[in-house]
Write an enzyme that holds these catalytic residues in place. Structure first.
Site, PDB file in Angstrom:
ATOM      1  N   PHE A   1      47.271  50.539 -26.863  1.00  0.00           N
ATOM      2  CA  PHE A   1      46.346  49.410 -26.715  1.00  0.00           C
ATOM      3  C   PHE A   1      45.365  49.728 -25.598  1.00  0.00           C
ATOM      4  CE2 PHE A   1      44.748  45.480 -24.907  1.00  0.00           C
ATOM      5  CZ  PHE A   1      44.230  44.880 -26.051  1.00  0.00           C
TER       6      PHE A   1
ATOM      7  N   ASP B   1      45.041  55.557 -19.117  1.00  0.00           N
ATOM      8  CA  ASP B   1      44.773  54.120 -19.073  1.00  0.00           C
ATOM      9  C   ASP B   1      45.881  53.491 -18.225  1.00  0.00           C
ATOM     10  OD1 ASP B   1      44.687  51.399 -19.482  1.00  0.00           O
ATOM     11  OD2 ASP B   1      44.165  51.540 -21.608  1.00  0.00           O
TER      12      ASP B   1
ATOM     13  N   LYS C   1      43.134  44.706 -14.690  1.00  0.00           N
ATOM     14  CA  LYS C   1      44.187  43.717 -14.434  1.00  0.00           C
ATOM     15  C   LYS C   1      44.470  43.405 -12.955  1.00  0.00           C
ATOM     16  CE  LYS C   1      46.362  43.369 -18.856  1.00  0.00           C
ATOM     17  NZ  LYS C   1      45.981  44.384 -19.849  1.00  0.00           N
TER      18      LYS C   1
HETATM   19  C1  LIG Z   1      44.964  44.726 -20.826  1.00  0.00           C
HETATM   20  C2  LIG Z   1      44.752  46.137 -21.199  1.00  0.00           C
HETATM   21  C3  LIG Z   1      43.500  46.604 -21.634  1.00  0.00           C
HETATM   22  C4  LIG Z   1      42.330  45.690 -21.877  1.00  0.00           C
HETATM   23  O1  LIG Z   1      41.889  45.039 -20.731  1.00  0.00           O
HETATM   24  P1  LIG Z   1      40.879  43.780 -20.862  1.00  0.00           P
HETATM   25  O2  LIG Z   1      40.595  43.433 -19.423  1.00  0.00           O
HETATM   26  O3  LIG Z   1      41.602  42.716 -21.608  1.00  0.00           O
HETATM   27  O4  LIG Z   1      39.689  44.265 -21.577  1.00  0.00           O
HETATM   28  C5  LIG Z   1      43.372  47.950 -21.898  1.00  0.00           C
HETATM   29  N1  LIG Z   1      44.399  48.801 -21.750  1.00  0.00           N
HETATM   30  C6  LIG Z   1      45.615  48.382 -21.331  1.00  0.00           C
HETATM   31  C7  LIG Z   1      46.708  49.390 -21.162  1.00  0.00           C
HETATM   32  C8  LIG Z   1      45.841  47.044 -21.051  1.00  0.00           C
HETATM   33  O5  LIG Z   1      47.057  46.637 -20.663  1.00  0.00           O
END
Ligand SMILES: *Cc1c(COP(=O)(O)O)cnc(C)c1O
Length: 390
Positions: A129, A217, A246
């Site tokens: 994700f 990520d 986050k």
């Molecule tokens: C939450 C998340 C995203 C997306 O972040 P947004 O601020 O909602 O765009 C991307 N990668 C990971 C691993 C995430 O946990």
């Protein structure tokens, strides 16, 4: 709760909160809840940390926004602080995680061009994700979030997460076209799947050998969540590119793409930008968050409390017939159940005053603030045992 003027993208519970402090939230009727979600790994230093509140107040009274047409001192400071704790060299600031990943993907494109790769491919993982923009959606692997959005940009190669042999096979078939690998050290949204030990290190070696960029990520794993400042530090490696969001702003929207200087220098003036990205408020708050994480020793607390949580859960619910597997790294903990657990979120809130999340239907995901203490961890375990036990 009537919400006829909101687009129907969310299905919120019929409850909301009026205020919070640390690991606690209160609803309109002054009922107290224990927060084991932290706004999905966002409020890592706890709700309304006094130093965060002060930083917001003070900066709001001084200056909120001037645009990137002028220097922004807090942005420079934040970039330097992030470089210091991560070992990366340069930063670009966004407003969200998806945008930070878009920045990383754009760097990968520039890198491919620099290397003379005509139809570049980025390797991504099954169950990944990375966000909900069209580009990051294409990199993600969840049919629920992708459904209906075709055509998506298609320049991705998807491989099983945590398996190296497949990657070596790819090298044979597509080696010339691959420019980067994008991976989450722990897949959060798909149910807290932890990369096997040694995986990131082996990926680093493969990327070095093939001249691919290793792009991590760390939007969910970063800023202390897994027991180190960044999850890659468990393996003693450095990525080429890393994305954050986050917890970085503890609720003030901010994302960041960090890179080694050689890669970052592929950008030139005008080649990327953002109106809000890196504004004084967001950057000052993020600097304050980093200070708190460091001074309160939160990565170490996350490691210790994560272990307490996982071990406590093993003892309290590990034997229950509904529990399939317990897993986690630091304060990212998943309880995979044998059958769909969606109703549990509401029941946990109503019956146990405990806020949790369920990922991909069957895995309870726990992401409490990193400031959580022994007593609160034990309370989370007690309430989950009561919930799952009946
Ligand atoms: C939450 C998340 C995203 C997306 O972040 P947004 O601020 O909602 O765009 C991307 N990668 C990971 C691993 C995430 O946990």
């Amino acid at each position: 709760m009537p919400a006829h003027h909101l687009m129907p993208t969310y299905q919120p519970l019929p409850m909301s909160f009026s205020h919070g402090a640390g690991c606690k939230l209160w609803d309109g009727e002054q009922r107290e809840y224990l927060d084991a979600l932290a706004g999905v790994a966002v409020t890592s230093v706890g709700h309304c940390h006094p130093r965060v509140v002060d930083a917001i107040r003070e900066q709001a009274g001084q200056l909120l926004h001037t645009s990137n047409h002028y220097g922004i001192q807090w942005q420079q400071r934040l970039a330097a602080r992030l470089a210091q704790v991560s070992g990366m060299e340069q930063a670009f600031f966004n407003n969200s995680g998806a945008e930070a990943n878009e920045t990383a993907l754009k760097l990968a494109r520039l890198y491919a061009q620099h290397r003379g790769i005509e139809r570049p491919l980025v390797v991504v993982m099954e169950n990944a994700f990375h966000g909900r923009t069209l580009g990051t959606l294409a990199a993600s692997d969840c049919s629920a979030v992708r459904l209906g959005y075709k055509p998506l940009p298609g320049e991705f190669l998807r491989v099983p997460f945590g398996e190296l042999s497949v990657l070596h096979d790819l090298t044979q078939a597509f080696g010339e076209r691959i420019c980067a690998v994008l991976v989450e050290p722990v897949q959060g949204e798909s149910g807290v799947r932890v990369a096997p030990p040694g995986y990131l290190k082996a990926l680093r070696a493969l990327c070095d050998q093939q001249s691919w960029l290793l792009m991590l990520d760390e939007i969910q794993t970063g800023i202390g969540r897994t027991g180190q400042w960044f999850a890659f530090q468990h393996e003693g490696i450095l990525p080429d590119v890393m994305t954050l969001a986050k917890a970085l702003g503890n609720g003030i929207p901010i994302g960041a793409c960090l890179a080694r200087a050689q890669v970052a220098q592929l950008f030139t003036p005008g080649s990327h930008g953002s109106t809000f990205g890196g504004n004084p408020l967001a950057c000052r708050v993020a600097c304050t968050v980093l200070d708190i994480v460091e001074q309160e020793g939160l990565p170490a607390n996350a490691a210790r409390q994560g272990q307490r949580l996982l071990e406590g859960l093993r003892a309290a619910v590990g034997h229950l017939p509904c529990v399939k597997q317990l897993r986690g790294l630091g304060l990212m903990v998943g309880i995979e159940l044998h059958s769909p657990a969606r109703d549990l979120v509401r029941r946990a809130a109503d019956e146990q005053r405990l806020l949790i999340n369920v990922a991909r239907g069957t895995t309870i995901r726990l992401l409490p603030p990193l400031t959580v203490d022994d007593g609160q961890i034990d309370e989370i375990i007690r309430r989950l045992a009561a919930l799952l036990g009946n």
